[in-house]
Motif scaffolding. Structure first.
Motif, PDB file in Angstrom:
ATOM      1  N   ASP A  32      -2.352  -4.371  13.160  1.00 14.18           N
ATOM      2  CA  ASP A  32      -1.713  -3.911  11.356  1.00 14.18           C
ATOM      3  C   ASP A  32      -0.974  -3.128  11.157  1.00 14.18           C
ATOM      4  N   PHE A  33      -2.605  -2.356  10.221  1.00 18.88           N
ATOM      5  CA  PHE A  33      -3.078  -1.605   9.877  1.00 18.88           C
ATOM      6  C   PHE A  33      -3.275  -0.171   9.914  1.00 18.88           C
ATOM      7  N   MET A  34      -2.792   1.196   9.987  1.00 17.60           N
ATOM      8  CA  MET A  34      -3.787   2.392  10.632  1.00 17.60           C
ATOM      9  C   MET A  34      -3.675   3.089   9.698  1.00 17.60           C
ATOM     10  N   THR A  35      -5.055   4.474   9.054  1.00 23.01           N
ATOM     11  CA  THR A  35      -4.632   5.447   8.620  1.00 23.01           C
ATOM     12  C   THR A  35      -5.467   6.652   9.436  1.00 23.01           C
ATOM     13  N   PHE A  66       1.522  -1.452   7.846  1.00 24.79           N
ATOM     14  CA  PHE A  66       0.979  -0.791   6.987  1.00 24.79           C
ATOM     15  C   PHE A  66       0.275   0.790   6.956  1.00 24.79           C
ATOM     16  N   LEU A  67      -0.083   1.941   7.014  1.00 22.68           N
ATOM     17  CA  LEU A  67       0.170   2.649   7.658  1.00 22.68           C
ATOM     18  C   LEU A  67      -0.623   3.874   6.328  1.00 22.68           C
ATOM     19  N   GLY A  68      -1.557   5.059   6.242  1.00 16.75           N
ATOM     20  CA  GLY A  68      -2.814   5.370   5.064  1.00 16.75           C
ATOM     21  C   GLY A  68      -2.856   6.466   5.621  1.00 16.75           C
ATOM     22  N   MET A  69      -2.875   7.671   4.215  1.00 14.29           N
ATOM     23  CA  MET A  69      -3.696   8.776   4.709  1.00 14.29           C
ATOM     24  C   MET A  69      -5.038   8.578   4.111  1.00 14.29           C
ATOM     25  N   TYR A  70      -6.089   8.999   4.690  1.00 10.96           N
ATOM     26  CA  TYR A  70      -7.490   9.073   4.414  1.00 10.96           C
ATOM     27  C   TYR A  70      -7.743  10.227   3.924  1.00 10.96           C
ATOM     28  N   ALA A  71      -8.481  10.963   2.533  1.00 10.16           N
ATOM     29  CA  ALA A  71      -9.118  11.735   2.272  1.00 10.16           C
ATOM     30  C   ALA A  71     -10.703  11.313   2.096  1.00 10.16           C
ATOM     31  N   VAL A  72     -11.149  12.318   2.680  1.00 10.89           N
ATOM     32  CA  VAL A  72     -13.056  12.468   2.573  1.00 10.89           C
ATOM     33  C   VAL A  72     -12.847  13.585   1.333  1.00 10.89           C
ATOM     34  N   VAL A  73     -13.891  12.539   0.423  1.00 11.74           N
ATOM     35  CA  VAL A  73     -14.040  13.471  -0.776  1.00 11.74           C
ATOM     36  C   VAL A  73     -15.343  14.187  -0.742  1.00 11.74           C
ATOM     37  N   HIS A  74     -15.351  14.746  -2.237  1.00  3.98           N
ATOM     38  CA  HIS A  74     -16.580  15.707  -2.091  1.00  3.98           C
ATOM     39  C   HIS A  74     -17.376  16.207  -3.786  1.00  3.98           C
ATOM     40  N   SER A  75     -18.616  16.407  -3.362  1.00  2.00           N
ATOM     41  CA  SER A  75     -18.949  16.802  -4.506  1.00  2.00           C
ATOM     42  C   SER A  75     -18.501  17.775  -5.304  1.00  2.00           C
ATOM     43  N   GLY A  76     -18.817  18.494  -5.864  1.00  2.00           N
ATOM     44  CA  GLY A  76     -18.558  20.288  -6.186  1.00  2.00           C
ATOM     45  C   GLY A  76     -17.409  20.384  -6.483  1.00  2.00           C
ATOM     46  N   VAL A  77     -16.252  19.805  -5.825  1.00  2.00           N
ATOM     47  CA  VAL A  77     -14.698  20.040  -6.096  1.00  2.00           C
ATOM     48  C   VAL A  77     -14.199  19.013  -6.669  1.00  2.00           C
ATOM     49  N   TRP A  97       6.310   9.179   2.933  1.00  2.00           N
ATOM     50  CA  TRP A  97       5.671   7.955   2.493  1.00  2.00           C
ATOM     51  C   TRP A  97       6.006   7.476   1.921  1.00  2.00           C
ATOM     52  N   ARG A  98       6.426   8.280   0.790  1.00  2.00           N
ATOM     53  CA  ARG A  98       6.647   7.753  -1.410  1.00  2.00           C
ATOM     54  C   ARG A  98       7.688   6.472  -1.615  1.00  2.00           C
ATOM     55  N   GLY A  99       8.805   6.686  -0.048  1.00  2.00           N
ATOM     56  CA  GLY A  99       9.679   5.307   0.010  1.00  2.00           C
ATOM     57  C   GLY A  99       9.342   4.647   1.425  1.00  2.00           C
ATOM     58  N   PHE A 100       7.827   4.518   1.435  1.00  2.61           N
ATOM     59  CA  PHE A 100       7.520   3.724   2.374  1.00  2.61           C
ATOM     60  C   PHE A 100       6.645   2.506   1.992  1.00  2.61           C
ATOM     61  N   SER A 101       6.564   1.258   1.887  1.00  3.29           N
ATOM     62  CA  SER A 101       6.438   0.300   1.174  1.00  3.29           C
ATOM     63  C   SER A 101       4.780  -0.056   0.987  1.00  3.29           C
ATOM     64  N   GLY A 102       4.551  -0.139   2.677  1.00  2.02           N
ATOM     65  CA  GLY A 102       3.660  -0.616   3.587  1.00  2.02           C
ATOM     66  C   GLY A 102       1.952   1.118   3.440  1.00  2.02           C
ATOM     67  N   PHE A 103       2.719   1.907   2.453  1.00  2.00           N
ATOM     68  CA  PHE A 103       1.869   3.693   2.263  1.00  2.00           C
ATOM     69  C   PHE A 103       0.162   3.058   1.329  1.00  2.00           C
ATOM     70  N   PHE A 104      -0.899   3.280   1.503  1.00  2.00           N
ATOM     71  CA  PHE A 104      -1.753   3.639   0.681  1.00  2.00           C
ATOM     72  C   PHE A 104      -3.029   4.979   1.165  1.00  2.00           C
ATOM     73  N   TRP A 105      -3.561   4.418   0.078  1.00  2.00           N
ATOM     74  CA  TRP A 105      -4.715   5.718   0.108  1.00  2.00           C
ATOM     75  C   TRP A 105      -5.953   5.528   0.524  1.00  2.00           C
ATOM     76  N   GLN A 106      -6.424   5.784   1.264  1.00  2.00           N
ATOM     77  CA  GLN A 106      -8.118   5.657   1.507  1.00  2.00           C
ATOM     78  C   GLN A 106      -9.632   6.349   1.321  1.00  2.00           C
ATOM     79  N   ILE A 107      -9.661   6.076   0.332  1.00  2.00           N
ATOM     80  CA  ILE A 107     -10.327   6.984   0.331  1.00  2.00           C
ATOM     81  C   ILE A 107     -11.847   6.980   1.131  1.00  2.00           C
ATOM     82  N   ASP A 108     -12.526   8.353   1.189  1.00  2.00           N
ATOM     83  CA  ASP A 108     -13.663   8.374   2.647  1.00  2.00           C
ATOM     84  C   ASP A 108     -15.139   9.039   1.559  1.00  2.00           C
TER      85      ASP A 108
END
Length: 381
Positions: A32-35, A66-77, A97-108
């Motif tokens: 039911d949800f995927m990133t 429900f769909l999301g993009m995950y972004a792997v975050v780092h220090s020093g940037v 994605w902007r018009g897709f109600s079920g879009f969200f961000w996943q912070i990795d």
């Protein structure tokens, strides 16, 4: 208590056999949800996923709400730069994605051997993404690494694997303890219960092995509330569908002239059996491209009684790097397009390449990532 199941994937899964077909099958299996991993920006450079747009669009076409993009975050940037990189990449490869109600961000947010990323980095990137997009962020930060870290007031996504057994994702959740398993424990500051638990990295989802599988305790309405989305209104009624891969050894010249793709069925398109709305998306994988070549993709809709077809341009992209550095792979993914069409309309995809070196004698070959999917449906009210 209801349980929703999720799948977070990346290009590593493609290396293990992930295909568009396997993603499209996930909804019927109970996902039911995927990133999917999109970007990772560190002091060493910026990673952009090769398959993010293709796979997440396939999940959308399959009806995963429900769909999301995950972004792997780092220090020093700069955290602002990391957020902008993620947004720009989502705009380029999933323009819906902007018009897709079920879009969200996943912070990795993870602690790496070469970068002990503090929780403040994840919080700052999440804040930037939410402020710039009006889409909610969920904080993937395990209790094992961030037990007492200040993770802000974002929904938590814990990672804890009680077992690593290759088995069906639902059986793996039951083995891990289900809705009473050890991943459901409060942690972080402020102290919160995680909303999502990644309970294994060894699940089997359909024919795909070694999957990261997740659980959410609640209903689709609860998940929608967590990410600030409208609850799903129900599935659209799919009347017919077409999924095409290219004809064997299909080639294309570099004369900057549009040519229709011939599919493995032997035909150049699909004739829709009834009137309705189609949802169309294509992925173009051409081998032999050079950096600087311009690839254009357009649809062709030939309706009965209309002497001239409609040919809207769907995508155009300059090859931005040397494809030989990535195994000769450069992929152009079109946005998902919805069009109302009369019965018996022929639906085709055409491609043209303008060569950077002016050589119109080059022959390009369609790779095995080339796809076209078309759904004919009645929209639910």
């Amino acid at each position: 208590m209801s349980t929703l199941y999720g799948w977070d994937a990346s290009d590593y899964d493609v290396d293990r056999g992930l295909t568009v077909d396997r993603v499209r099958a996930a909804k019927a299996l109970g996902i039911d949800f995927m990133t999917y991993k999109g970007t990772e920006q560190s002091r060493g450079g910026t990673f952009h996923s090769q398959y993010y747009g293709m796979m997440l669009t396939a999940a959308k076409d399959a009806g995963i709400p429900f769909l999301g993009m995950y972004a792997v975050v780092h220090s020093g940037v700069s955290t602002t730069a990391q957020a902008i990189t993620a947004i720009d990449y989502a705009d380029q490869h999933t323009p819906w994605w902007r018009g897709f109600s079920g879009f969200f961000w996943q912070i990795d947010l993870e602690r790496w051997p070469t970068d002990d990323v503090p929780p403040s980095v994840g919080v700052d990137v999440a804040r930037e993404l939410e402020a710039r997009t009006n889409k909610k962020a969920v904080m993937y930060a395990s209790r094992g690494q961030y037990r007492s870290g200040d993770l802000g007031d974002y929904p938590r996504w814990n990672a804890d694997y009680p077992y690593r057994v290759a088995e069906n994702f639902k059986a793996a959740y039951a083995r891990a303890g289900g809705n009473s398993g050890p991943g459901w424990v409060r942690y972080g500051r402020p102290v919160q219960m995680p909303q999502v638990w990644q309970y294994t990295d060894s699940a089997i989802i359909g024919h795909q092995h070694t999957c990261d599988a997740d659980a959410f305790r609640g209903t689709t309405e609860d998940f929608a509330r967590m990410i600030g989305a409208a609850p799903p209104k129900g599935d659209d009624t799919v009347l017919a569908s077409f999924f095409g891969t290219p004809y064997h050894d299909l080639s294309l010249d570099t004369t900057d002239t549009f040519h229709a793709i011939r599919w493995s069925t032997g035909y150049y398109g699909w004739t829709i059996p009834g009137a309705g709305t189609i949802s169309q998306q294509a992925t173009i994988d051409l081998r032999g491209l050079l950096a600087g070549d311009l690839v254009r993709v357009r649809a062709e809709y030939l309706s009965p009684g209309h002497p001239s077809p409609e040919t809207p341009l769907l995508a155009q992209e300059v090859v931005s790097f040397d494809p030989s550095s990535t195994g000769d792979v450069f992929v152009v993914t079109t946005p998902n397009v919805n069009v109302e069409l009369p019965a018996s309309t022929d639906v085709l995809i055409q491609v043209a390449v303008r060569p950077v070196d002016g050589d119109t004698t080059r022959k390009l070959v369609y790779g095995d990532l080339t796809r076209m999917s078309v759904l004919l449906f009645n929209q639910a009210g």
